[in-house]
Design an enzyme around this catalytic site. Structure first.
Site, PDB file in Angstrom:
ATOM      1  N   HIS A 189      53.494  58.663  13.632  1.00 11.58           N
ATOM      2  CA  HIS A 189      52.812  59.946  13.404  1.00 11.58           C
ATOM      3  C   HIS A 189      52.171  59.983  12.013  1.00 11.58           C
ATOM      4  CE1 HIS A 189      53.143  64.610  14.043  1.00 11.58           C
ATOM      5  NE2 HIS A 189      52.074  64.307  13.300  1.00 11.58           N
ATOM      6  N   HIS A 240      48.277  60.916   9.817  1.00 13.43           N
ATOM      7  CA  HIS A 240      46.897  61.435   9.819  1.00 13.43           C
ATOM      8  C   HIS A 240      46.157  60.692   8.705  1.00 13.43           C
ATOM      9  CE1 HIS A 240      48.065  65.162  12.145  1.00 13.43           C
ATOM     10  NE2 HIS A 240      49.239  64.836  11.619  1.00 13.43           N
ATOM     11  N   PHE A 241      45.418  59.665   9.091  1.00 15.11           N
ATOM     12  CA  PHE A 241      44.711  58.879   8.072  1.00 15.11           C
ATOM     13  C   PHE A 241      43.314  59.443   7.773  1.00 15.11           C
ATOM     14  CE2 PHE A 241      47.177  54.555   8.007  1.00 15.11           C
ATOM     15  CZ  PHE A 241      48.277  55.212   7.478  1.00 15.11           C
ATOM     16  N   ARG A 242      42.936  60.509   8.482  1.00 18.41           N
ATOM     17  CA  ARG A 242      41.789  61.360   8.105  1.00 18.41           C
ATOM     18  C   ARG A 242      40.406  60.807   8.392  1.00 18.41           C
ATOM     19  NH1 ARG A 242      44.756  65.712   8.337  1.00 18.41           N
ATOM     20  NH2 ARG A 242      45.895  66.292   6.466  1.00 18.41           N
ATOM     21  N   ASN A 268      43.366  64.927  14.945  1.00 21.44           N
ATOM     22  CA  ASN A 268      42.702  66.097  14.350  1.00 21.44           C
ATOM     23  C   ASN A 268      41.755  65.716  13.217  1.00 21.44           C
ATOM     24  OD1 ASN A 268      44.870  65.352  12.743  1.00 21.44           O
ATOM     25  ND2 ASN A 268      45.335  67.430  12.081  1.00 21.44           N
ATOM     26  N   HIS A 323      53.116  68.952  19.472  1.00 20.46           N
ATOM     27  CA  HIS A 323      53.349  69.750  18.253  1.00 20.46           C
ATOM     28  C   HIS A 323      53.843  71.100  18.751  1.00 20.46           C
ATOM     29  CE1 HIS A 323      52.220  71.272  14.075  1.00 20.46           C
ATOM     30  NE2 HIS A 323      52.548  72.371  14.753  1.00 20.46           N
ATOM     31  N   HIS A 361      58.123  66.215  14.919  1.00 17.40           N
ATOM     32  CA  HIS A 361      58.681  66.920  13.751  1.00 17.40           C
ATOM     33  C   HIS A 361      59.539  68.160  14.016  1.00 17.40           C
ATOM     34  CE1 HIS A 361      54.963  69.033  14.522  1.00 17.40           C
ATOM     35  NE2 HIS A 361      54.213  68.171  13.895  1.00 17.40           N
ATOM     36  N   ASP A 379      54.502  62.046   9.721  1.00 17.26           N
ATOM     37  CA  ASP A 379      53.501  63.111   9.712  1.00 17.26           C
ATOM     38  C   ASP A 379      52.698  63.061   8.402  1.00 17.26           C
ATOM     39  OD1 ASP A 379      51.936  65.158  10.582  1.00 17.26           O
ATOM     40  OD2 ASP A 379      53.453  66.717  10.404  1.00 17.26           O
ATOM     41  N   HIS A 389      46.087  65.921   1.713  1.00 16.46           N
ATOM     42  CA  HIS A 389      44.968  66.800   1.343  1.00 16.46           C
ATOM     43  C   HIS A 389      44.699  66.547  -0.139  1.00 16.46           C
ATOM     44  CE1 HIS A 389      45.121  69.158   5.073  1.00 16.46           C
ATOM     45  NE2 HIS A 389      46.434  69.186   4.941  1.00 16.46           N
TER      46      HIS A 389
HETATM   47  O1  DOR Z   1      51.586  69.773   7.958  1.00 16.15           O
HETATM   48  C1  DOR Z   1      50.811  69.396   8.804  1.00 16.15           C
HETATM   49  N1  DOR Z   1      49.684  68.750   8.497  1.00 16.15           N
HETATM   50  N2  DOR Z   1      51.064  69.682  10.082  1.00 16.15           N
HETATM   51  C2  DOR Z   1      50.169  69.471  11.060  1.00 16.15           C
HETATM   52  O2  DOR Z   1      50.406  69.843  12.173  1.00 16.15           O
HETATM   53  C3  DOR Z   1      48.876  68.859  10.759  1.00 16.15           C
HETATM   54  C4  DOR Z   1      48.905  68.121   9.487  1.00 16.15           C
HETATM   55  C5  DOR Z   1      47.521  67.839   8.974  1.00 16.15           C
HETATM   56  O3  DOR Z   1      46.759  67.208   9.710  1.00 16.15           O
HETATM   57  O4  DOR Z   1      47.217  68.218   7.860  1.00 16.15           O
HETATM   58 ZN    ZN Z   2      50.994  65.729  12.389  1.00 13.93          ZN
END
Ligand code: DOR
Ligand code: ZN
Length: 448
Positions: free
Chosen positions: A72, A74-76, A106, A205, A258, A329, A333
């Protein structure tokens, strides 16, 4: 590619620790041999004049583990590369001993169509430095689930290899992909049950949108400390109940991402007949809601970090086997976003992929956890649940993703050799002194 001999290694599996020599050839574990026999095995497979590299694993505090599988992250990429990208975040993963990642949908555009999935696979092939798979997102388009798009991916012999599973957001989080209405369609679809003889994972989720809408009312969300009050455990529990109920109704497995509370574990415990598996993230094990004062918006994640008592319950869930895997997870940011620059509200998410293993090893050093459990939850079980063959175990014929860890090594997160490789450049664990770090990381037979 040079052949590798890991000599005098204490090889860790979920079941035990054995002294072995490990011979690696052409990206694979050629043989796990009795201690002292590796050299003979190696000599037998060498070409004339060929040299091999020996990695001495002796030392009281050194152990050889399979590379970690982080199911899990998120490499963006694409579209959010100010936060992170495949190159930067995968470098951080490898520095932390994570050799396989599954990326979440996402991004911008969201990975909810065949086209977006194919484009993301191309990007990752080009830039991701570790092994990867990609989740396709569940979405509602014109009132209908995007089943046809997912089926196109499944029908493609090349792309299908990269499909980690289907991700369903039952509520909005970063990317606003909430689409709880389509969960049942995903679970019910006969054609999406199995691909290549393996179950196609559906990851949920679990926060309930209606519940969140109700609780958020009246809270000033620009105050980070209000985040947990606006997204309480109740909303997770409601969604978990719904997902488990649907899993049973359709006799179809789901994986709950999570978990953050005892209540969820108790509910999931009623469905532990192979149908429901779950994961916990480091943030919910190592951080708590008493830290907003110090960390402010940097601590905001979805679901939120909980109370110290709840953290204790999650650890109990780890020890008792109520939780199947640990997955980070990892969701970076930028500093500016988290600080709420320009009057913005800090988005939810934090980076985690580089510190997963050191945080867990530090627990081992503190005698709260054993190494076998770390390998079970971070290597073997994720490979099993997500149907990865030849991954997560140190055995003959396995892919040679290996990490030599040193439990005696103390480093401070963010400093020296533990400098952060994240593009965002920050971590909630910065300044934490941790014992137990990866010393050598091998990816498919290559020292990286
Ligand atoms: O904390 C989180 N960040 N929870 C999520 O469901 C998405 C993730 C994100 O992509 O920033
Ligand atoms: Zn996530």
């Amino acid at each position: 590619m040079k052949k590798l001999l890991f000599k005098n290694a204490k090889v860790v599996s979920a079941h035990g620790i054995d002294e072995k020599d490990v011979v690696v050839n052409a990206g694979e574990i050629f043989k796990v041999c009795e201690d002292g026999e590796g050299e003979d095995v190696m000599v037998n497979i060498l070409e004339e004049g060929e040299e091999f590299e020996t990695i001495d694993c002796s030392g009281e505090d050194k152990y050889l583990l399979p590379g970690l599988v982080d199911a899990h992250v998120h490499f963006r990429e694409p579209g959010m590369t100010a936060k992170g990208d495949f190159a930067s975040e995968s470098a951080a993963a490898l520095a932390g001993g994570v050799t396989t990642i599954f990326d979440m949908p996402n991004t911008k555009p969201a990975t909810v169509t065949f086209e977006a999935f194919a484009a993301k696979v191309e990007l990752a092939k080009e830039k991701c430095k570790c092994h990867f798979k990609i989740f396709v997102g569940a979405a509602e388009v014109d009132g209908k689930a995007n089943l046809e798009e997912i089926k196109k991916i499944v029908a493609d012999d090349e792309l299908r290899r990269f499909l980690a599973g289907i991700k369903v957001y039952m509520a909005h989080s970063t990317g606003d992909m909430g689409a709880s209405g389509v969960l049942e369609a995903m679970l019910a679809d006969e054609k999406l049950r199995e691909i290549d003889g393996r179950v196609l994972p559906i990851v949920v989720h679990a926060e309930d949108q209606e519940c969140l809408d109700e609780f958020a009312e009246g809270f000033d969300l620009s105050v980070p400390g209000n985040h947990g009050k606006a997204r309480p455990v109740e909303c997770c529990l409601k969604a978990v109940k719904e997902a488990c109920h649907l899993a049973r109704k359709h006799k179809r497995s789901v994986h709950i991402a999570h978990v953050s509370s005892r209540e969820e574990l108790d509910e999931i415990g009623k469905f532990k007949d192979g149908l429901v598996t779950c994961e916990v993230s480091p943030r919910h094990l190592f951080l708590n809601d008493g830290m907003y004062e110090k960390l402010g918006g940097f601590l905001k994640v979805n679901p939120p970090v909980r109370s110290k008592e709840e953290v204790g319950e999650l650890w109990k869930g780890v020890y008792a086997g109520e939780i199947d895997i640990v997955a980070t997870d990892h969701s970076p940011h930028t500093r500016e976003e988290k600080e709420g620059a320009g009057g913005g509200i800090a988005p939810s998410g934090m980076p985690d992929v580089q510190t997963l293993l050191p945080l867990m090893l530090n627990e081992v050093v503190g005698e709260k956890l054993d190494l076998q459990k770390v390998v079970e939850m971070c290597c073997e079980k994720p490979a099993e649940i997500f149907g990865l063959e030849n991954v997560g175990k140190i055995e003959d014929g396995g892919r040679a993703d290996l990490i030599l860890v040193d439990l005696g090594e103390e480093r401070i997160v963010g400093k020296g050799e533990a400098a952060l490789k994240y593009k965002c450049g920050w971590s909630c664990y910065e300044g934490w002194k941790l014992s137990g770090w990866p010393e050598v990381v091998v990816l498919a037979g290559e020292v990286v």
